[in-house]
Enzyme design. Structure first.
Site, PDB file in Angstrom:
ATOM      1  CG  HIS A   1      -2.323   0.576   0.821  1.00  0.00           C
ATOM      2  ND1 HIS A   1      -2.545   1.396  -0.252  1.00  0.00           N
ATOM      3  CD2 HIS A   1      -3.522   0.425   1.435  1.00  0.00           C
ATOM      4  CE1 HIS A   1      -3.811   1.726  -0.306  1.00  0.00           C
ATOM      5  NE2 HIS A   1      -4.439   1.166   0.704  1.00  0.00           N
TER       6      HIS A   1
ATOM      7  CG  ASP B   1      -3.921   3.652  -6.183  1.00  0.00           C
ATOM      8  OD1 ASP B   1      -3.546   4.751  -6.611  1.00  0.00           O
ATOM      9  OD2 ASP B   1      -4.337   2.731  -6.936  1.00  0.00           O
TER      10      ASP B   1
END
Lengths: 476, 373
Positions: free
Chosen positions: A446, A450
């Site tokens: 992350h 995304d």
């Protein structure tokens, strides 16, 4: 005062033993009260020097190759003590006594002599085992053992320690099933026998202990009476369990995995899952399987999954990237070296197919065959196991639907594929049809990826697999 | 010669293996000849273990005949790295087994027959057994010049070794087994029994190399079957029993309870490699890197098949010190095994800085280290 103590000590001394724990008379004069106590309290068992018996063929010396015991270990009669070698013959030396090893007379690779002491064993004096003269094998007892082997209820095989245990518990050896060599009765067999016979042998007092203390005392005697009138309920007794915990150090490959997984969990993972309808792909594979076989290659679903992933990575190269240690730079890898998780005896290994972006589905299938056979033979090379940029894990071959895969550093994404299940689904016309459904679970880093990117990649990958003909449009 | 494997025979064998007295064929008293139907070296070694551990040999001695598909068999206290070319074995898919008897390393294939003579410990007598074999050979082909040496080898024409011997003695029973070269692949034999590993120092039992020859080369009319039969015949004669070979299936758990566990144990890494006596390696790696060749000294101590101590004398800063110590720490305690090491070093690479040059050096070093195993 001293002398008085000596007399009382001598009265409880070890009458049966030939070897004596000696009090030197002169020592007595100086001996401390404590010292006397200590010598009488310690089971000064006789130390027997177990000599190396005749090997045969006129051999007088052997080399000690391996010790199975060390000083301080307990041994039972017939336990293996060491392995010696003489002129191409390997000999297992077994103990003649029950006791504790007190001294090993030789170290590994030393020459041991026949007729000379091999180990010192401390025998518990109360057992009254008289040390024998050095005897040439085989001892006469074994002859009897064999003669009476099949006759149940007569002579049964058991060491003196086991016989004593049986005697103390009023157990007839003939009623015990022996599980040792030659139907020998072992201590475990006596214990198991005891566990089964608890009703007759163990005292009834434990029952009273189980009753909670809150009850009035009047009900306590009533309880056993009630039990007598009621249908006997099997009482659960503590079962003799002789299993032991086993602790092993974490070494080698396992240790390296610990490091990798610890590093992996530092990556902030997010997951994204979806369901793929593989009905068309299943059909396609059925058609192509025989063609591949003719060329000597086994075609599974993985080559399709891998190629589709590579096509997806062309559109979303961030998933084929690597983030440096300080999170300063992202390196977009040019090669799609797609790793395939494999389960082997030693554990999880992830060999990778190099440059999938320029490979055909057949090339990938062939390479997978090679990696799989090397993997199962334990012969994968370092180049096969390094350089991966993206990983797929087909855990579905073992089972499962959704998973939460852990990213393998230095990669940034991974996909876990569940098993293919036949499930009912609705088609465009609203009709129910049989669909071949597989679940996929992606995990991504992350910090640089995304959710939207992951979702779009997954959709693209899914579309290639749900209508394999669309892959043709984008194949390079 | 009669070979039978019917159910009745199975029942008979079942009884023999358990209760020495309950045999309804008086001809089987005094001796038993069995032959394995399997060519798997581990299964056959397990049969030897089983008979040694479970059979009563007081009333009846046993001759066990067996052959194996290609395998190298090392003695109980030997070092496989010292004895054979493990790389070649792995490449050619030749099995490696460690037997429980002492002695040296041998190569087995279907052109080699194995004979095991089981007796009580008292009756253990290797010379007699070998003389029996020689007598059998001479009865078959009187012109064969074969004799037994005092090292318990059988020589052909006074120079070529055709049989090697080893033995195992337990508390009450013993066995003596030997090989016999009928028509083995001598080329493979000599190449696998040559160790490429340098710098090994060990107290493990060394093998004594010898020139070998196949009986087939001396007399092309000879086959393994003929030799097995001749030896069985002689054994039967000497033990006054029927010339009858009973076939035995080493996977038959009912006939030989516990045999599958024995087979499995013989295949474990802990037995085959882990039982190697402690040894040390002191050698040089010749690594071609860029335009130069590096000579890197390596010292390792291996105990129970695991690396106890590891020292690699790299040029300063060739690898970042942190990385070097990471490698050494990971290798310590790890199996001295190429596969384990490959998996270890490739996994470790995942947590190293991502630098192509560094990766190149790491891979080069590790591949060279793996070659030592």
């Amino acid at each position: 005062v001293c002398i008085h103590r000596v007399r009382s000590c001598s009265s409880i001394r070890f009458i049966k033993s030939k070897y004596v724990c000696v009090f030197d008379k002169s020592a007595l004069k100086f001996s401390h009260q404590q010292r006397l106590f200590r010598t009488s309290a310690v089971s000064c068992g006789q130390i027997v020097q177990f000599k190396l018996s005749d090997i045969g063929e006129g051999i007088t010396e052997v080399t000690v190759k391996e010790w199975y015991v060390k000083e301080g270990d307990s041994v039972s009669q017939f336990d293996s003590i060491c392995e010696v070698q003489s002129d191409k013959a390997s000999v297992t030396i077994t103990s003649r006594y029950d006791g504790v090893i007190r001294k090993l007379h030789y170290s590994i690779d030393e020459i041991a002599f026949v007729g000379k002491p091999l180990v010192d064993i401390e025998i518990d004096a109360s057992k009254g085992v008289a040390p024998e003269e050095d005897v040439v094998e085989t001892p006469p007892m074994s002859h009897e053992e064999h003669t009476h082997q099949e006759i149940k209820g007569h002579k049964t095989l058991a060491t003196p320690a086991v016989r004593r245990l049986a005697m103390e518990n009023n157990i007839k050896l003939s009623e015990v099933v022996g599980t040792g060599k030659d139907n020998r009765i072992l201590k475990e067999d006596i214990l198991n026998y005891l566990a089964k016979q608890t009703g007759a042998i163990l005292p009834p007092s434990p029952k009273a202990e189980i009753i909670p203390p809150l009850r009035k005392t009047e009900t306590v005697p009533a309880a056993p009476k009630d039990k007598a009138r009621k249908i006997p309920v099997p009482v659960s007794r503590p079962i003799a369990f002789s299993g032991k915990d086993k602790t092993e150090p974490v070494t080698g490959f396992q240790k390296a995995m610990v490091k990798t997984m610890s590093a992996a969990l530092k990556i902030p993972h997010f997951g994204y899952c979806d369901e793929i309808d593989l009905t068309q792909l299943v059909q396609l594979r059925e058609e192509l399987k025989p063609l591949a076989e003719i060329r000597g290659v086994k075609l599974s679903f993985m080559p399709f999954f891998i190629k589709a992933a590579s096509l997806g990575l062309l559109q979303y190269p961030i998933l084929n990237a690597s983030l440096d240690e300080n999170c300063q730079n992202v390196t977009y890898k040019a090669s799609h070296n797609i790793g395939v998780a494999m389960d082997t005896e030693q554990g999880l290994i992830v060999p990778n197919v190099k440059n999938v972006q320029v490979c055909s589905v057949f090339d990938i299938a062939s390479e997978l065959n090679r990696l799989q056979s090397l993997g199962s033979a334990g012969q994968l090379g370092t180049s096969d196991l390094t350089g991966g940029t993206f990983t797929l894990s087909n855990i579905g071959t073992i089972g499962g639907t959704y998973a939460k895969p852990v990213i393998l550093p230095p990669e940034v994404a991974i996909g876990a594929l569940g098993k293919i299940q036949v499930l009912p689904r609705f088609n465009g016309k609203g009709e129910v049809f049989k669909a071949q459904i597989m679940n996929v679970s992606w995990s991504a880093d992350h910090r640089i990826i995304d959710g939207a990117t992951m979702a779009r990649f997954s959709n693209l990958w899914k579309s290639y697999l749900e209508s394999p003909a669309s892959m043709l449009l984008d194949l390079k | 010669m009669v070979l039978q494997s019917s159910l009745k025979n199975w029942l008979w064998l079942y009884c023999i293996l358990r209760t020495p007295k309950a045999c309804f064929r008086s001809t089987a008293s005094g001796g038993l000849i069995i032959q394995s139907i399997s060519n798997d070296v581990y299964q056959n070694l397990a049969v030897e273990d089983w008979i040694h551990d479970h059979m009563d040999l007081e009333k009846r001695q046993v001759l066990f005949l067996w052959r194996n598909s290609p395998a190298v068999v090392i003695g109980r206290h030997q070092n496989p790295w010292q004895e054979c070319n493990l790389r070649l074995l792995r490449q050619k898919n030749i099995k490696l087994a460690r037997r429980r008897s002492g002695g040296g390393t041998v190569y087995h294939d279907l052109g080699n027959i194995n004979l095991t003579f089981f007796t009580t410990r008292k009756k253990y007598e290797r010379m007699e057994n070998l003389k029996l074999v020689v007598k059998a050979l001479k009865a078959l082909r009187p012109q064969l010049d074969v004799h037994v040496t005092d090292r318990y080898d059988i020589l052909l024409d006074r120079q070529y070794k055709i049989s090697g011997t080893a033995a195992k003695l337990g508390r009450t029973s013993a066995y003596h087994h030997c090989t016999l070269l009928c028509n083995a692949d001598k080329f493979v034999l000599s190449s696998v029994l040559k160790s490429p590993y340098k710098g090994l120092k060990s107290n493990a039992t060394p093998s004594v190399p010898a020139s070998v020859k196949n009986l087939f080369e001396e007399d092309p009319s000879l086959t393994s079957e003929m030799l097995l039969d001749a030896i069985a015949k002689e054994y039967a004669k000497q033990h006054q029993i029927d010339h009858h070979i009973t076939l035995i299936n080493p996977a038959d758990e009912t006939l030989l309870p516990g045999i599958n566990n024995k087979t499995k144990e013989l295949q474990t890494w802990e037995w085959v490699y882990g039982k190697t006596p402690k040894f040390s390696i002191s050698t040089f790696l010749n690594m071609a890197y860029k335009d130069s060749v590096l000579d890197v000294q390596v010292n390792m101590d291996v105990k129970h098949g695991r690396i106890e101590v590891c020292n690699i004398d790299l040029p300063e800063q060739w690898l970042p010190p942190g990385l070097y110590s990471k490698l050494v720490k990971s290798l310590t305690g790890s199996k001295f095994c190429p596969n384990e090491t490959t998996m270890l070093v490739t996994t470790l690479l995942r947590t190293c800085p991502q630098d192509d040059e560094l990766h190149g050096r790491w891979s080069l070093l590790c591949e060279n280290m793996i070659m030592l195993m």
